[in-house]
Design a protein around this motif. Structure first.
Motif, PDB file in Angstrom:
ATOM      1  N   UNK A  49      34.457 -22.231  32.159  1.00 15.18           N
ATOM      2  CA  UNK A  49      35.043 -23.177  33.114  1.00 15.18           C
ATOM      3  C   UNK A  49      34.058 -23.586  34.196  1.00 15.18           C
ATOM      4  N   UNK A  50      33.355 -22.602  34.757  1.00 20.06           N
ATOM      5  CA  UNK A  50      32.497 -22.921  35.895  1.00 20.06           C
ATOM      6  C   UNK A  50      31.241 -23.657  35.437  1.00 20.06           C
ATOM      7  N   UNK A  51      30.840 -23.428  34.195  1.00 15.04           N
ATOM      8  CA  UNK A  51      29.714 -24.199  33.648  1.00 15.04           C
ATOM      9  C   UNK A  51      30.105 -25.666  33.484  1.00 15.04           C
ATOM     10  N   UNK A  52      31.306 -25.913  32.987  1.00 14.69           N
ATOM     11  CA  UNK A  52      31.761 -27.294  32.860  1.00 14.69           C
ATOM     12  C   UNK A  52      31.978 -27.925  34.235  1.00 14.69           C
ATOM     13  N   UNK A  53      32.537 -27.138  35.137  1.00 15.93           N
ATOM     14  CA  UNK A  53      32.760 -27.667  36.480  1.00 15.93           C
ATOM     15  C   UNK A  53      31.433 -27.962  37.176  1.00 15.93           C
ATOM     16  N   UNK A  54      30.426 -27.143  36.898  1.00 14.81           N
ATOM     17  CA  UNK A  54      29.109 -27.380  37.475  1.00 14.81           C
ATOM     18  C   UNK A  54      28.535 -28.703  36.978  1.00 14.81           C
ATOM     19  N   UNK A  55      28.812 -29.053  35.749  1.00 13.89           N
ATOM     20  CA  UNK A  55      28.372 -30.353  35.234  1.00 13.89           C
ATOM     21  C   UNK A  55      29.075 -31.489  35.976  1.00 13.89           C
ATOM     22  N   UNK A  56      30.347 -31.306  36.280  1.00 16.58           N
ATOM     23  CA  UNK A  56      31.054 -32.307  37.071  1.00 16.58           C
ATOM     24  C   UNK A  56      30.451 -32.393  38.474  1.00 16.58           C
ATOM     25  N   UNK A  57      30.117 -31.231  39.046  1.00 10.93           N
ATOM     26  CA  UNK A  57      29.511 -31.223  40.378  1.00 10.93           C
ATOM     27  C   UNK A  57      28.187 -31.977  40.395  1.00 10.93           C
ATOM     28  N   UNK A  58      27.488 -31.981  39.256  1.00  9.27           N
ATOM     29  CA  UNK A  58      26.200 -32.656  39.172  1.00  9.27           C
ATOM     30  C   UNK A  58      26.343 -34.151  38.903  1.00  9.27           C
TER      31      UNK A  58
END
Length: 211
Positions: A49-58
């Protein structure tokens, strides 16, 4: 004779884990199986989840990431990720104790108060909708997902300095993630690992900030 340390004029704050309590479990508990929620919220989350969310953050859009979630995690987990993003406000239960008071004190004493956050452009609006006092207190905020830049890379710190007319050695930056503090220090900002409002006040006082 050594130069005197620069006078601090501005304080910059990360959002989640510094200004706002970010709690994924609060969004998912009671809606999905406890063991799945625990796995998602674990530091070694196998569902990413946090890896995907990190992509959104980027700066990536949810719709471009979602097919990867389905392919890599399966439909069931992907549907939970979609729920999480669609109900993201539920993961933001409160501002952290003492932080709005700290921002208000800094403003009252003439310091600039700014935000710098890794956050998706699709969900950042929820921060100010839920906590309008933060928007009132902050003089401006740089959001990674809007800029397609990302802490701890130097470009987002430099952009913050340029956009708001700040001088790195006159700024303090609070973040709850160590690598983001390293990134701030590398561009000349006084980066301090956040551990609560009282400790933040002590750190500011040690740099000559008087409140």
């Amino acid at each position: 004779m050594a130069d005197s340390p620069a006078t601090i004029t501005d304080v910059i704050f990360d959002f989640c884990g510094v200004l706002i309590d970010w709690d994924t479990r609060a969004c998912l508990t009671g809606r999905f199986a406890d063991d799945v929620v625990s796995a998602i919220c674990a530091p070694d989350d196998p569902h990413g989840f946090f890896r995907y969310e990190d992509r959104m953050d980027a700066g990536e859009d949810f719709d471009s990431i979602y097919p990867d979630v389905v392919r890599e995690q399966g439909e069931d987990i992907a549907s939970i990720f979609r729920y999480y993003i669609e109900h993201y406000a539920d993961a933001l239960p409160r501002t952290l104790p003492g932080m709005t008071e700290l921002l208000a004190d800094l403003k009252r004493h003439g310091y600039g108060v700014w935000g710098l956050t890794n956050w998706s452009h699709e969900t950042f609006h929820l921060a100010f909708e839920k906590f309008p006092r933060l928007e009132q207190l902050l003089d401006g905020t740089v959001v990674s997902g809007m800029e397609k830049m990302h802490k701890p890379n130097a470009d987002i710190y430099n952009l913050t300095m340029e956009r708001f007319g700040l001088t790195p050695e006159r700024c303090v930056f609070f973040d709850d993630t160590a690598k983001n503090i390293v990134g701030a220090n590398e561009v000349g900002i006084h980066g301090i690992l956040f551990s609560g409002a009282i400790a933040a006040r002590d750190s500011l006082a040690s740099l000559g900030v008087r409140l």
